[in-house]
Design a protein around this motif. Structure first.
Motif, PDB file in Angstrom:
ATOM      1  N   ASN A  42       0.788  -1.230  -0.127  1.00 15.18           N
ATOM      2  CA  ASN A  42      -0.087  -0.040  -0.081  1.00 15.18           C
ATOM      3  C   ASN A  42       0.800   1.296   0.230  1.00 15.18           C
ATOM      4  O   ASN A  42       0.289   2.306   0.105  1.00 15.18           O
ATOM      5  CB  ASN A  42      -1.137   0.058   1.139  1.00 15.18           C
ATOM      6  N   SER A  43       2.153   1.163   0.150  1.00 14.20           N
ATOM      7  CA  SER A  43       3.121   2.323  -0.003  1.00 14.20           C
ATOM      8  C   SER A  43       3.551   2.574  -1.310  1.00 14.20           C
ATOM      9  O   SER A  43       4.372   3.426  -1.783  1.00 14.20           O
ATOM     10  CB  SER A  43       4.021   2.122   0.948  1.00 14.20           C
ATOM     11  N   HIS A  45       4.150   3.683  -5.250  1.00 17.61           N
ATOM     12  CA  HIS A  45       3.743   4.791  -5.930  1.00 17.61           C
ATOM     13  C   HIS A  45       3.999   4.113  -7.503  1.00 17.61           C
ATOM     14  O   HIS A  45       4.942   3.255  -7.706  1.00 17.61           O
ATOM     15  CB  HIS A  45       4.353   5.866  -5.674  1.00 17.61           C
ATOM     16  N   ILE A  58       0.785  -1.649 -14.188  1.00 19.08           N
ATOM     17  CA  ILE A  58      -0.252  -0.536 -13.933  1.00 19.08           C
ATOM     18  C   ILE A  58      -0.984   0.267 -15.096  1.00 19.08           C
ATOM     19  O   ILE A  58      -1.680   0.868 -15.068  1.00 19.08           O
ATOM     20  CB  ILE A  58      -0.115   0.352 -12.883  1.00 19.08           C
ATOM     21  N   SER A  62      -5.474  -0.127 -12.486  1.00 21.64           N
ATOM     22  CA  SER A  62      -5.138   0.972 -11.697  1.00 21.64           C
ATOM     23  C   SER A  62      -4.212   0.391 -10.527  1.00 21.64           C
ATOM     24  O   SER A  62      -4.286  -0.553 -10.116  1.00 21.64           O
ATOM     25  CB  SER A  62      -6.308   1.667 -11.138  1.00 21.64           C
ATOM     26  N   LEU A  63      -3.348   1.434  -9.894  1.00 23.62           N
ATOM     27  CA  LEU A  63      -2.435   0.861  -8.886  1.00 23.62           C
ATOM     28  C   LEU A  63      -3.396   0.296  -7.776  1.00 23.62           C
ATOM     29  O   LEU A  63      -3.089  -0.679  -7.077  1.00 23.62           O
ATOM     30  CB  LEU A  63      -1.623   2.033  -8.473  1.00 23.62           C
ATOM     31  N   SER A  64      -4.384   1.065  -7.535  1.00 25.32           N
ATOM     32  CA  SER A  64      -5.214   0.669  -6.242  1.00 25.32           C
ATOM     33  C   SER A  64      -5.876  -0.603  -6.625  1.00 25.32           C
ATOM     34  O   SER A  64      -6.015  -1.503  -5.543  1.00 25.32           O
ATOM     35  CB  SER A  64      -6.400   1.817  -5.767  1.00 25.32           C
ATOM     36  N   GLU A  65      -5.951  -0.896  -7.663  1.00 22.84           N
ATOM     37  CA  GLU A  65      -6.942  -2.296  -8.070  1.00 22.84           C
ATOM     38  C   GLU A  65      -5.847  -3.432  -7.729  1.00 22.84           C
ATOM     39  O   GLU A  65      -6.178  -4.325  -7.528  1.00 22.84           O
ATOM     40  CB  GLU A  65      -7.371  -2.126  -9.397  1.00 22.84           C
ATOM     41  N   GLN A  67      -3.217  -3.440  -6.010  1.00 22.74           N
ATOM     42  CA  GLN A  67      -2.893  -3.378  -4.591  1.00 22.74           C
ATOM     43  C   GLN A  67      -3.853  -4.159  -4.024  1.00 22.74           C
ATOM     44  O   GLN A  67      -3.776  -5.388  -3.321  1.00 22.74           O
ATOM     45  CB  GLN A  67      -2.715  -2.187  -3.632  1.00 22.74           C
ATOM     46  N   ALA A  68      -5.183  -3.961  -4.161  1.00 27.16           N
ATOM     47  CA  ALA A  68      -6.255  -4.872  -3.617  1.00 27.16           C
ATOM     48  C   ALA A  68      -6.082  -6.235  -3.979  1.00 27.16           C
ATOM     49  O   ALA A  68      -6.523  -6.988  -3.330  1.00 27.16           O
ATOM     50  CB  ALA A  68      -7.620  -4.142  -4.071  1.00 27.16           C
TER      51      ALA A  68
END
Length: 352
Positions: A42-43, A45, A58, A62-65, A67-68
């Motif tokens: 989660n850190s 970028h 990515i 997306s990056l958030s997707e 990570q999840a």
């Protein structure tokens, strides 16, 4: 012009990976990035991906997707106590007499607590890894026990054994090129390792253990057919094509293939020499409590003949277990999972 070469081990054994969530290549790349940057997921970028030439990770999601998805992928592999096998017949094959404790000592404790009928099978004696002084000490202990019992005939036999073993060890020391062990010395070393394994099983609450004295398909098949296990554990170290670990797995696979699909047990693989299956490689992750890690270390200490220092700075078995547990837990933490203090990881083998 580029040439690509593909190699396959002569025995045909390959690591099998069950894919889920992210593709396998993505999983390896994410794992590499987490280790290389030493950051939790989660850190991360966009710059971390760019500086390691991994922008493609990515580009589609997306990056958030990402990570999840990576977090969910690892989380799905972690079994709670309620999800563990219960009231099953479990057979654990160990190439050497300490491999079961080292590879899955924590899980052994859990399996016993869940009411499973657990039996351990040791495929080789491991006698060659017992130092001469350990065998000499065993012979002396046997003599002293006989002296305490006051059995004259046994005392005489044990005294002869001590003399025979001591004389041969002294001859080995004096020989420029060394000497092979005499049968008496080999037998003592075998007994030392078998006693250690049986004692460790007793500590874990496992009443049944067997010693094969050499892996063969025929012996393995007889054991499987007698126990009729629902679940089999085997060592999955495949890095050395000539190792006892690989040979033992080959024998187990060939024995299982002779069984019908209904008779064939489920097969989970653990690791010893190479790194534990990492979160992106594993199919199953069993979390351990601090008490179970301590129990695993105690089980390792039962194998006293293997817990000596060969040279200054060499870690003993229990220290290696402690270090590997900590290292794997740190890897899992990078995915954002901090609920447990340790894990043991496994791969399911899928029969073709």
């Amino acid at each position: 012009c580029f040439f690509f070469f593909f190699f396959q081990a002569e025995d045909g054994i390959r690591d099998f990976c069950l894919s889920r969530g992210l593709g396998d290549v993505y999983k390896r790349q994410v794992s590499y990035l987490l280790e290389h940057t030493n950051k939790p997921i989660n850190s991360l970028h966009g710059a971390d991906f760019a500086s390691n030439n991994m922008e493609s990770l990515i580009s589609e999601i997306s990056l958030s997707e990402l990570q999840a998805t990576a977090l969910n992928d690892v989380s799905a592999k972690i079994l709670s106590d309620e999800q563990l096998p219960c009231n099953k017949k479990v057979l654990v094959f160990a190439p050497h007499t300490d491999d079961d404790v080292m590879g899955m000592g924590g899980s052994l404790q859990k399996l016993v607590k869940k009411g499973n009928d657990v039996a351990c099978v040791y495929m080789t004696t491991g006698a060659s890894s017992v130092l001469d002084f350990e065998a000499q000490k065993f012979a002396m202990e046997k003599l002293i026990y006989s002296q305490h019992m006051g059995e004259k005939e046994m005392i005489q036999k044990d005294q002869e054994l001590v003399t025979t073993v001591t004389d041969h060890i002294n001859s080995k020391k004096a020989s420029k090129f060394g000497l092979p062990d005499i049968p008496e010395l080999t037998l003592i070393k075998t007994v030392v390792r078998e006693a250690e394994a049986a004692s460790a099983c007793n500590y874990f609450g496992i009443p049944k253990c067997e010693f094969m004295n050499g892996p063969t398909v025929e012996k393995t098949l007889v054991i499987i057919e007698r126990h009729k296990p629902d679940l089999v554990f085997a060592c999955g170290d495949l890095t050395d094509p000539n190792s006892v670990h690989r040979l033992s797995l080959k024998v187990i696979l060939e024995a299982c293939k002779t069984l019908s699909s209904k008779e064939r047990p489920e097969l989970w693989l653990y690791r010893i020499n190479s790194k534990d299956y990492q979160p992106h490689e594993a199919d199953i992750m069993i979390p351990l409590t601090l008490a179970e890690i301590e129990g695993k270390i105690i089980g390792t200490i039962y194998h006293q003949s293997q817990n000596y220092r060969l040279q200054v700075g060499t870690k003993q078995l229990w220290q290696k277990i402690e270090q590997r547990t900590q290292e794997l837990n740190e890897v899992v933490k990078r995915y954002g999972i901090v609920d447990h203090v340790g894990y043991e990881t496994f791969k399911r083998h899928v029969f073709a």
